[in-house]
Design an enzyme around this catalytic site. Structure first.
Site, PDB file in Angstrom:
ATOM      1  CG  ASP A  10       0.590  -2.318   6.240  1.00  0.00           C
ATOM      2  OD1 ASP A  10      -0.339  -2.377   7.059  1.00  0.00           O
ATOM      3  OD2 ASP A  10       0.509  -1.724   5.137  1.00  0.00           O
TER       4      ASP A  10
ATOM      5  CD  GLN B 116      -6.983  -4.653   4.269  1.00  0.00           C
ATOM      6  OE1 GLN B 116      -7.930  -5.362   4.583  1.00  0.00           O
ATOM      7  NE2 GLN B 116      -7.135  -3.377   3.917  1.00  0.00           N
TER       8      GLN B 116
ATOM      9  CE  LYS C  77      -7.443  -0.201   6.402  1.00  0.00           C
ATOM     10  NZ  LYS C  77      -7.970   0.028   5.052  1.00  0.00           N
TER      11      LYS C  77
ATOM     12  CG  HIS D 225      -1.891   0.963   1.441  1.00  0.00           C
ATOM     13  ND1 HIS D 225      -1.638   2.257   1.829  1.00  0.00           N
ATOM     14  CD2 HIS D 225      -3.233   0.876   1.288  1.00  0.00           C
ATOM     15  CE1 HIS D 225      -2.789   2.917   1.913  1.00  0.00           C
ATOM     16  NE2 HIS D 225      -3.771   2.101   1.584  1.00  0.00           N
TER      17      HIS D 225
ATOM     18  CB  CYS E  63      -3.727   3.174  -1.500  1.00  0.00           C
ATOM     19  SG  CYS E  63      -4.968   4.382  -1.095  1.00  0.00           S
TER      20      CYS E  63
END
Ligand code: PMP
Length: 406
Positions: free
Chosen positions: A198, A201, A224, A121, A362
């Protein structure tokens, strides 16, 4: 154990009662919120509102206790050894910016290398780029294989350049694949690199145990994972956090200030300048405490079944080109209608109240790499029903008939 019941779970999310005509398949962009999270925000502002860590009155002490309890809830949720290893930020983006800024000049010196992947991303690309050029640090990128998987042989090869930092997503927000993060951490640390995951998700996909993963850093956003916007988490091993130069200076992060010299506070306060998103932090803590008690295996299996169900129907449509893969996938289906622009497809779906995302998500370098102008993305959550997936598939069929009449 009682099987996971999607209807019972879904009832805890007021959004669906307020919007019965919508099919929401944009969960990778942001999730909806359970009542317990909304109650937590309401309770703080209505009954407990005060600034924290400022001591003069006991209202402030109570707010401080709630805030520090949230830090403990987050630490428990991801299996951190100590609550002090949890730094509250405004989100994944802020956490990655703190890491990129904070490692430059301490861990990263001119001539050093950072290793990223093609799947990243923009939030895990641009913060590094912002400093690389002026600091003389070089970025390397792990390529993909022809079937859009991360090229693990190339990953191992690029590690031979001995990067000081290796930063990668846990789950791709575009293609949904789950990376072999434990193996990647191990390989990166074997060449002496610090690892950044990261987890924007990945945090929702599976139960995370940062100690077992052994990663130096893991970051994610509250919004999220059923929590509020405006709050995120930077987890780090204590030694790794101590390498970071604070990105933000100000109140609460210092022990002593004079115009000649400022002495910083200890962790975690050193990296939390100014008034935090207090209510949101507390609500995130409440949410994760609640989520930890849900049937997370059942939730994952439910999402997996829906993914397979949707996948089979979409795969049978010759006008579609599926970009993601059905195996090892965290609930994301990415596709294009051959010869059509993804935003046209999404517009037609929107007319039928199917909320999806279209575009480059993104991740422009990824789309350049796989030679697509963008894609339509369906992203599922544990509260998604089979009826919703079927409604989306019907709407896609109608869109295809309109766009490519046979
Ligand atoms: N990384 C990934 C993999 C993401 O999916 C996202 C959100 N789309 C981000 C980073 C950025 O998260 P945020 O906008 O909450 O800071």
């Amino acid at each position: 154990a009682v099987a996971f019941n999607v209807e019972t779970f879904r009832q805890q999310f007021p959004f669906f009662q307020a919007n019965p005509n919508w099919v929401y398949l944009d969960n990778a962009a942001t999730s909806h919120k359970p009542q317990i999270m909304l109650d937590s925000l309401q309770h703080f502002y209505a009954s407990a509102n005060s600034n924290i860590h400022r001591g003069a009155h006991s209202l402030g002490d109570q707010a401080t206790q709630l805030y520090e309890q949230a830090r403990q809830h987050v630490a428990d949720f991801i299996g951190a050894e100590q609550a002090e290893q949890i730094i509250f930020t405004s989100g994944t983006t802020a956490a990655l910016n703190q890491l990129a800024f904070g490692l430059m000049g301490t861990v990263l010196q001119p001539g050093d290398r950072i290793l990223l992947t093609t799947l990243e991303h923009h939030a895990n690309i641009v913060p590094w780029q912002l400093h690389c050029q002026s600091k003389g640090v070089v970025l390397d990128v792990v390529p993909l294989t022809v079937d859009h998987q991360l090229d693990m042989a190339a990953f191992s090869r690029l590690l031979q350049h001995q990067p000081k930092v290796v930063s990668f997503c846990h789950v791709s927000n575009v293609l949904g694949q789950v990376l072999p993060v434990a193996d990647m951490v191990q390989q990166a640390q074997a060449v002496g690199a610090l690892t950044v995951i990261d987890g924007a998700q990945g945090i929702l996909h599976d139960t995370i145990d940062v100690q077992q993963l052994n990663t130096d850093f893991y970051v994610f956003s509250g919004h999220k994972i059923y929590g509020p916007t405006g709050v995120g988490v930077l987890y780090g091993k204590t030694k790794a956090l101590e390498c970071l130069t604070p990105l933000l200076g100000g109140g609460e992060m210092i022990q002593h200030v004079s115009f000649d010299h400022t002495r910083y506070h200890q962790l975690p306060f050193r990296l939390e300048a100014g008034t935090s998103a207090i209510a949101e932090v507390i609500a995130l803590g409440t949410t994760l405490h609640w989520l930890a008690k849900q049937d997370r295996t059942g939730m994952r299996q439910h999402k997996q079944q829906l993914l397979q169900h949707g996948w089979q129907q979409l795969e049978a449509m010759p006008q579609l080109e599926l970009l993601s893969s059905a195996t090892n996938n965290a609930g994301i289906i990415t596709f294009n209608v051959r010869g059509e622009h993804p935003t046209d497809v999404a517009t037609l779906l929107n007319e039928q109240k199917i909320a999806v995302r279209a575009g480059q998500h993104c991740a422009m370098p990824l789309f350049a790499n796989i030679h697509h102008p963008g894609a339509v993305r369906l992203s599922l959550a544990a509260y998604t029903t089979q009826a919703e997936v079927d409604a989306a598939i019907n709407a896609i069929r109608m869109a295809v008939e309109l766009l490519c009449p046979s």
